[in-house]
Design a protein around this motif. Structure first.
Motif, PDB file in Angstrom:
ATOM      1  N   ARG A 192      62.299  42.990  44.205  1.00 43.60           N
ATOM      2  CA  ARG A 192      61.964  43.279  45.596  1.00 43.60           C
ATOM      3  C   ARG A 192      60.477  43.614  45.682  1.00 43.60           C
ATOM      4  N   ALA A 193      60.025  43.964  46.877  1.00 44.81           N
ATOM      5  CA  ALA A 193      58.601  44.243  47.088  1.00 44.81           C
ATOM      6  C   ALA A 193      58.090  45.351  46.172  1.00 44.81           C
ATOM      7  N   ALA A 194      58.941  46.301  45.812  1.00 48.48           N
ATOM      8  CA  ALA A 194      58.510  47.438  44.998  1.00 48.48           C
ATOM      9  C   ALA A 194      58.024  47.022  43.610  1.00 48.48           C
ATOM     10  N   VAL A 195      58.451  45.861  43.110  1.00 49.50           N
ATOM     11  CA  VAL A 195      57.982  45.433  41.785  1.00 49.50           C
ATOM     12  C   VAL A 195      56.492  45.136  41.821  1.00 49.50           C
ATOM     13  N   ASP A 196      55.996  44.648  42.962  1.00 49.39           N
ATOM     14  CA  ASP A 196      54.562  44.378  43.091  1.00 49.39           C
ATOM     15  C   ASP A 196      53.761  45.667  43.110  1.00 49.39           C
ATOM     16  N   ILE A 197      54.320  46.726  43.710  1.00 43.76           N
ATOM     17  CA  ILE A 197      53.628  48.021  43.750  1.00 43.76           C
ATOM     18  C   ILE A 197      53.514  48.584  42.337  1.00 43.76           C
ATOM     19  N   TYR A 198      54.578  48.499  41.574  1.00 47.15           N
ATOM     20  CA  TYR A 198      54.570  48.974  40.189  1.00 47.15           C
ATOM     21  C   TYR A 198      53.519  48.221  39.376  1.00 47.15           C
ATOM     22  N   ALA A 199      53.498  46.903  39.536  1.00 50.63           N
ATOM     23  CA  ALA A 199      52.534  46.098  38.790  1.00 50.63           C
ATOM     24  C   ALA A 199      51.105  46.428  39.196  1.00 50.63           C
ATOM     25  N   LEU A 200      50.878  46.633  40.494  1.00 45.05           N
ATOM     26  CA  LEU A 200      49.524  46.939  40.959  1.00 45.05           C
ATOM     27  C   LEU A 200      49.082  48.315  40.471  1.00 45.05           C
ATOM     28  N   ALA A 201      49.980  49.284  40.424  1.00 47.65           N
ATOM     29  CA  ALA A 201      49.641  50.600  39.872  1.00 47.65           C
ATOM     30  C   ALA A 201      49.295  50.478  38.389  1.00 47.65           C
ATOM     31  N   THR A 202      49.987  49.597  37.688  1.00 41.67           N
ATOM     32  CA  THR A 202      49.676  49.341  36.285  1.00 41.67           C
ATOM     33  C   THR A 202      48.276  48.754  36.149  1.00 41.67           C
ATOM     34  N   VAL A 203      47.913  47.848  37.049  1.00 40.34           N
ATOM     35  CA  VAL A 203      46.567  47.273  37.045  1.00 40.34           C
ATOM     36  C   VAL A 203      45.523  48.359  37.279  1.00 40.34           C
ATOM     37  N   LEU A 204      45.769  49.261  38.226  1.00 43.85           N
ATOM     38  CA  LEU A 204      44.818  50.339  38.491  1.00 43.85           C
ATOM     39  C   LEU A 204      44.653  51.233  37.264  1.00 43.85           C
ATOM     40  N   TYR A 205      45.759  51.581  36.625  1.00 40.64           N
ATOM     41  CA  TYR A 205      45.708  52.381  35.398  1.00 40.64           C
ATOM     42  C   TYR A 205      44.842  51.663  34.358  1.00 40.64           C
ATOM     43  N   GLU A 206      45.042  50.349  34.240  1.00 40.74           N
ATOM     44  CA  GLU A 206      44.300  49.569  33.245  1.00 40.74           C
ATOM     45  C   GLU A 206      42.803  49.521  33.579  1.00 40.74           C
ATOM     46  N   LEU A 207      42.463  49.380  34.852  1.00 42.45           N
ATOM     47  CA  LEU A 207      41.058  49.360  35.241  1.00 42.45           C
ATOM     48  C   LEU A 207      40.382  50.689  34.917  1.00 42.45           C
ATOM     49  N   LEU A 208      41.112  51.795  35.072  1.00 40.53           N
ATOM     50  CA  LEU A 208      40.555  53.115  34.810  1.00 40.53           C
ATOM     51  C   LEU A 208      40.491  53.431  33.317  1.00 40.53           C
ATOM     52  N   ALA A 209      41.544  53.037  32.580  1.00 39.15           N
ATOM     53  CA  ALA A 209      41.667  53.453  31.180  1.00 39.15           C
ATOM     54  C   ALA A 209      41.190  52.407  30.187  1.00 39.15           C
ATOM     55  N   GLY A 210      41.286  51.130  30.565  1.00 43.03           N
ATOM     56  CA  GLY A 210      40.975  50.064  29.623  1.00 43.03           C
ATOM     57  C   GLY A 210      42.192  49.551  28.895  1.00 43.03           C
ATOM     58  N   PHE A 211      43.368  50.075  29.213  1.00 41.44           N
ATOM     59  CA  PHE A 211      44.624  49.639  28.606  1.00 41.44           C
ATOM     60  C   PHE A 211      45.755  49.956  29.577  1.00 41.44           C
ATOM     61  N   THR A 212      46.869  49.256  29.436  1.00 41.47           N
ATOM     62  CA  THR A 212      48.003  49.489  30.329  1.00 41.47           C
ATOM     63  C   THR A 212      48.840  50.670  29.836  1.00 41.47           C
ATOM     64  N   PRO A 213      49.572  51.338  30.730  1.00 36.10           N
ATOM     65  CA  PRO A 213      50.275  52.569  30.337  1.00 36.10           C
ATOM     66  C   PRO A 213      51.412  52.357  29.355  1.00 36.10           C
ATOM     67  N   PHE A 214      52.060  51.195  29.373  1.00 41.29           N
ATOM     68  CA  PHE A 214      53.227  50.997  28.513  1.00 41.29           C
ATOM     69  C   PHE A 214      53.068  49.804  27.583  1.00 41.29           C
TER      70      PHE A 214
END
Length: 410
Positions: A192-214
């Motif tokens: 559903r639409a919520a999967v895109d929100i999860y993925a985009l939050a993962t992208v933001l984490y990666e932009l800030l940290a340089g790596f994905t959270p999981f």
């Protein structure tokens, strides 16, 4: 090398290759375009072609300033292609490869643009299903935004859904890129639409940290972390921004923000992020400690390797930048329930030694020696104190006046 795509388009130059197809610089009746030509074995799948035609109206009707618009869908013999607007710039993955991580203001501005794109798509009933840096294009000819960020546009709408046909991916298979897959997809629920929100939050984490959270390690381990692990805080991240990330990375889809809410909340954060430098954190280790037992302290830094993606189509060549999809077995409940503690990925402070490395062992040894010496000093001090107390008592236990060295009356 040029080739005709249908009767209206000419593909002139390859811009990139992916596991699902090839992107060409092309020419159409209205000028330059980007043409995504799907692989021939995909184009020969009549079921996929049918789904392609069914998606035509939804994809052609998706218009937004932060969406790379689909102008046409071409079905011609063995050719199956999406004709899209040509964006003069680069993708977010290329920028991330160059800079490793971004300043929070620029990262948030880019993600806010993508959130706006998703809000328009979700309102039209379209779920992207493959949000990741490779599918975010930066318009180098557009006006600079907060933090010097170029306008961001989301591309590749509909590709994951087209490929995810029942015959190609049964209920026991997963379509997506492991680092960005929402837990409900791993557990076999419909996207559903919520999967895109999860993925985009993962992208933001990666932009800030340089790596994905999981991310990190085998794709199966990555999928399990999405279901079992809690995201680890990043040192130095503003609390309000962190709470936004945590909410959008929630395991329960209903707990996440909607795209329009996320975009608005991120833009509210921008003034407080102005001038803030990139976060100073190191990527957590995912390899077994034994792998570093013989690593010399002066060893050169290891090359950073992207993780968590395998080709969608067996035998497919890797992307020019990164493989885009995975098709793998859904883990069983018993597999998802176990191993959470063993897969936690805690970011190291910048400059901290890698666990198990020679530097880490030397630091540990020095710490033990220091603690041991401190313990000896402490024991010696306790011994001296005990001797003094004992020497101050006479044989019948009467306290002694240390000033006059004579027994005191009780």
């Amino acid at each position: 090398m040029t080739r005709k795509i249908g009767s209206r388009y000419t593909a002139n130059q390859i811009l990139g290759r992916g596991s699902a197809g090839t992107v060409w610089l092309g020419e159409g009746p209205e000028g330059p375009v980007a043409i995504k030509l799907l692989r021939e074995d995909l184009a020969s799948d009549q079921e996929l072609v049918g789904r392609f035609v069914q998606e035509r109206t939804a994809l052609l009707g998706l218009e937004h300033r932060n969406v790379v618009s689909v102008r046409d869908l071409v079905v011609d013999g063995n050719d199956l292609a999406l004709v899209m607007d040509l964006v003069r710039g680069t993708d977010l993955r290329t920028r991330l490869d160059r800079e490793r991580r971004m300043a929070p203001e620029a990262a948030v501005a880019i993600v806010a643009d993508v959130a706006d794109a998703l809000a328009a798509a979700h309102a039209a009933g379209v779920v992207h299903r493959d949000v990741k840096p490779e599918n975010v294009l930066l318009d180098m000819q557009g006006p600079l935004g907060p933090g010097g960020a170029h306008p961001a546009l989301l591309t590749d709408f509909g590709v994951a859904k087209l490929i995810d046909s029942p015959r190609r991916t049964r209920a026991t298979k997963i379509i997506g890129t492991p680092d960005y897959l929402a837990p409900e997809i791993v557990e076999g629920l419909p996207p559903r639409a919520a999967v895109d929100i999860y993925a985009l939050a993962t992208v933001l984490y990666e932009l800030l940290a340089g790596f994905t959270p999981f991310g990190g390690g085998h794709p199966g381990a990555v999928l399990r972390r999405h279901v079992t692990e809690t995201v680890v805080p990043l040192p130095g991240i503003p609390e309000e921004l962190w709470q936004l990330l945590v909410q959008c990375l929630a395991k329960a889809p209903a707990s996440r923000l909607r795209a329009s809410e996320l975009g608005a909340r991120l833009r509210e954060q921008l003034p407080s992020l102005a001038g803030m430098p990139p976060l100073d954190v190191d990527e957590p280790d995912t390899e077994p400690q034994e792998a570093y037992e013989e690593e010399p302290e002066t060893a050169a830094p290891r090359e950073r390797v992207r993780r968590g993606a395998v080709p969608l189509v067996p035998g497919a060549k890797p992307d020019s930048n990164r493989d885009t999809h995975t098709s793998m077995r859904v883990p069983g409940p018993d597999e998802l329930a176990g191993g959470a503690r063993g897969t936690a990925r805690v970011p190291r402070a910048a400059g901290a030694p890698r666990p198990g490395s020679a530097r880490h062992r030397a630091t540990t040894r020095r710490r033990r020696i220091t603690l041991g010496a401190a313990a000896v000093v402490l024991l010696a001090a306790v011994g001296v104190g005990t001797w003094a107390a004992t020497a101050g008592d006479d044989s019948d236990g009467a306290p002694t006046d240390t000033k006059n060295s004579t027994p005191m009356s009780p």
